[in-house]
Scaffold this motif. Structure first.
Motif, PDB file in Angstrom:
ATOM      1  N   ALA A  60      70.653  17.609  65.074  1.00  0.00           N
ATOM      2  CA  ALA A  60      68.795  17.155  64.539  1.00  0.00           C
ATOM      3  C   ALA A  60      68.182  19.428  64.635  1.00  0.00           C
ATOM      4  O   ALA A  60      66.986  18.964  64.269  1.00  0.00           O
ATOM      5  CB  ALA A  60      69.292  17.423  66.248  1.00  0.00           C
ATOM      6  N   HIS A  61      68.728  20.259  65.732  1.00  0.00           N
ATOM      7  CA  HIS A  61      67.711  21.832  65.220  1.00  0.00           C
ATOM      8  C   HIS A  61      68.145  21.437  63.289  1.00  0.00           C
ATOM      9  O   HIS A  61      67.044  22.045  62.919  1.00  0.00           O
ATOM     10  CB  HIS A  61      69.394  22.339  65.376  1.00  0.00           C
ATOM     11  CG  HIS A  61      69.243  22.386  66.542  1.00  0.00           C
ATOM     12  ND1 HIS A  61      67.344  22.327  67.520  1.00  0.00           N
ATOM     13  CD2 HIS A  61      69.627  23.056  67.410  1.00  0.00           C
ATOM     14  CE1 HIS A  61      68.066  22.868  68.493  1.00  0.00           C
ATOM     15  NE2 HIS A  61      69.285  23.057  68.599  1.00  0.00           N
ATOM     16  N   ALA A  62      68.946  21.189  62.364  1.00  0.00           N
ATOM     17  CA  ALA A  62      68.737  20.994  60.985  1.00  0.00           C
ATOM     18  C   ALA A  62      68.220  20.430  60.615  1.00  0.00           C
ATOM     19  O   ALA A  62      67.097  20.889  59.922  1.00  0.00           O
ATOM     20  CB  ALA A  62      70.201  20.841  60.250  1.00  0.00           C
ATOM     21  N   LEU A  63      67.989  19.456  60.812  1.00  0.00           N
ATOM     22  CA  LEU A  63      67.132  18.536  60.678  1.00  0.00           C
ATOM     23  C   LEU A  63      65.805  18.319  61.508  1.00  0.00           C
ATOM     24  O   LEU A  63      64.391  18.600  60.312  1.00  0.00           O
ATOM     25  CB  LEU A  63      67.114  16.464  60.958  1.00  0.00           C
ATOM     26  CG  LEU A  63      68.589  16.310  60.444  1.00  0.00           C
ATOM     27  CD1 LEU A  63      67.941  14.837  61.268  1.00  0.00           C
ATOM     28  CD2 LEU A  63      68.505  15.574  58.664  1.00  0.00           C
ATOM     29  N   ALA A  64      65.314  18.714  61.788  1.00  0.00           N
ATOM     30  CA  ALA A  64      64.107  19.564  62.707  1.00  0.00           C
ATOM     31  C   ALA A  64      63.280  20.690  61.743  1.00  0.00           C
ATOM     32  O   ALA A  64      62.041  21.065  60.948  1.00  0.00           O
ATOM     33  CB  ALA A  64      64.082  19.953  64.019  1.00  0.00           C
ATOM     34  N   SER A  65      64.445  21.434  61.208  1.00  0.00           N
ATOM     35  CA  SER A  65      64.289  22.580  60.638  1.00  0.00           C
ATOM     36  C   SER A  65      63.461  22.138  59.251  1.00  0.00           C
ATOM     37  O   SER A  65      63.381  23.078  58.302  1.00  0.00           O
ATOM     38  CB  SER A  65      65.050  23.194  60.348  1.00  0.00           C
ATOM     39  OG  SER A  65      65.131  24.519  59.137  1.00  0.00           O
ATOM     40  N   GLN A  66      64.314  21.002  58.616  1.00  0.00           N
ATOM     41  CA  GLN A  66      64.344  21.039  57.097  1.00  0.00           C
ATOM     42  C   GLN A  66      62.483  20.515  57.718  1.00  0.00           C
ATOM     43  O   GLN A  66      62.231  20.068  56.603  1.00  0.00           O
ATOM     44  CB  GLN A  66      65.116  19.849  56.906  1.00  0.00           C
ATOM     45  CG  GLN A  66      66.755  20.044  56.864  1.00  0.00           C
ATOM     46  CD  GLN A  66      68.119  19.527  55.916  1.00  0.00           C
ATOM     47  OE1 GLN A  66      67.319  18.509  56.315  1.00  0.00           O
ATOM     48  NE2 GLN A  66      68.268  19.772  55.218  1.00  0.00           N
ATOM     49  N   ALA A  67      62.548  19.258  58.342  1.00  0.00           N
ATOM     50  CA  ALA A  67      61.276  18.994  58.656  1.00  0.00           C
ATOM     51  C   ALA A  67      60.109  19.742  58.495  1.00  0.00           C
ATOM     52  O   ALA A  67      58.875  19.650  57.999  1.00  0.00           O
ATOM     53  CB  ALA A  67      61.335  17.588  60.128  1.00  0.00           C
ATOM     54  N   GLN A  68      60.239  20.892  59.053  1.00  0.00           N
ATOM     55  CA  GLN A  68      59.468  21.690  59.464  1.00  0.00           C
ATOM     56  C   GLN A  68      59.498  22.235  57.923  1.00  0.00           C
ATOM     57  O   GLN A  68      58.055  22.860  57.786  1.00  0.00           O
ATOM     58  CB  GLN A  68      59.350  22.558  60.723  1.00  0.00           C
ATOM     59  CG  GLN A  68      58.763  23.961  60.209  1.00  0.00           C
ATOM     60  CD  GLN A  68      57.816  23.811  61.248  1.00  0.00           C
ATOM     61  OE1 GLN A  68      57.632  22.990  62.265  1.00  0.00           O
ATOM     62  NE2 GLN A  68      56.437  24.148  60.562  1.00  0.00           N
ATOM     63  N   ALA A  69      60.258  22.655  57.208  1.00  0.00           N
ATOM     64  CA  ALA A  69      60.080  23.205  56.456  1.00  0.00           C
ATOM     65  C   ALA A  69      59.396  22.669  54.615  1.00  0.00           C
ATOM     66  O   ALA A  69      58.137  22.854  54.473  1.00  0.00           O
ATOM     67  CB  ALA A  69      62.018  23.505  55.281  1.00  0.00           C
ATOM     68  N   VAL A  70      60.058  20.887  55.093  1.00  0.00           N
ATOM     69  CA  VAL A  70      59.075  20.115  54.301  1.00  0.00           C
ATOM     70  C   VAL A  70      57.438  19.777  54.888  1.00  0.00           C
ATOM     71  O   VAL A  70      56.961  20.102  54.361  1.00  0.00           O
ATOM     72  CB  VAL A  70      59.346  18.510  54.437  1.00  0.00           C
ATOM     73  CG1 VAL A  70      58.709  17.374  54.108  1.00  0.00           C
ATOM     74  CG2 VAL A  70      60.697  18.518  53.812  1.00  0.00           C
ATOM     75  N   ASN A  71      57.452  19.340  55.821  1.00  0.00           N
ATOM     76  CA  ASN A  71      56.332  19.858  56.708  1.00  0.00           C
ATOM     77  C   ASN A  71      55.068  21.432  55.714  1.00  0.00           C
ATOM     78  O   ASN A  71      53.644  21.156  55.308  1.00  0.00           O
ATOM     79  CB  ASN A  71      56.140  20.174  57.706  1.00  0.00           C
ATOM     80  CG  ASN A  71      56.567  19.173  58.050  1.00  0.00           C
ATOM     81  OD1 ASN A  71      56.111  17.548  57.266  1.00  0.00           O
ATOM     82  ND2 ASN A  71      56.354  18.300  59.398  1.00  0.00           N
TER      83      ASN A  71
END
Length: 120
Positions: A60-71
Motif C-alpha cells: 500500500a505504501h509503495a502504491l501510494a508512493s507511485q501514485a504520488q510520483a505519477v501525480n
C-alpha cells in the motif's frame, strides 16, 4: 479385562471396569501434545498473518508512493503545457500585431503617385 472375540484390542463392554492409570496418563499426555501443537499452529498462523499484514502495508505504501510520483509528474507536465501555451499566445499576439501593422491597407502618398505612370 476380558478381550473381545472380535479383536484383541477391543474390550468386552460387560467386563469394562474403567481405564487404568497408565491409559489415563497416556490420554492426558496426548491431549497435552495436542494443545501444544494447537498453540504452535496458532503462533505460526499469527506470525503468517502479521507477515501478510506487513506485506500488504508495504504494498500500500509503495502504491501510494507511485501514485504520488505519477501525480507529481502529471502536475509538472500540466505546468509545462500551460507555460508553453502562454508562450505561444504571446507569440501569436506579437505576430498578429506585426501583421496588422504590415497589412493595414493604409492609403499613403505612394498610392496616389502611381496614377499616370503607366506606359499605355
Amino acid at each position: 479385562l476380558a478381550a473381545s472375540a472380535l479383536s484383541g484390542y477391543r474390550v468386552r463392554r460387560d467386563h469394562w471396569k474403567g481405564m487404568s492409570e497408565a491409559e489415563k496418563a497416556a490420554i492426558v499426555a496426548a491431549q497435552a501434545a495436542q494443545m501444544e501443537d494447537n498453540k504452535a499452529r496458532a503462533r505460526a498462523r499469527e506470525m503468517e498473518e502479521a507477515l501478510y499484514a506487513k506485506t500488504e502495508t508495504d504494498i500500500a505504501h509503495a502504491l501510494a508512493s507511485q501514485a504520488q510520483a505519477v501525480n507529481d509528474f502529471k502536475r509538472q507536465q500540466a505546468a509545462a503545457v500551460q507555460e508553453r501555451l502562454k508562450q505561444q499566445m504571446e507569440e501569436k499576439q506579437a505576430r498578429d500585431k506585426a501583421q496588422a501593422e504590415l497589412y493595414a491597407n493604409k492609403v499613403d502618398d505612394a498610392y496616389f503617385r502611381q496614377f499616370g505612370t503607366s506606359h499605355r
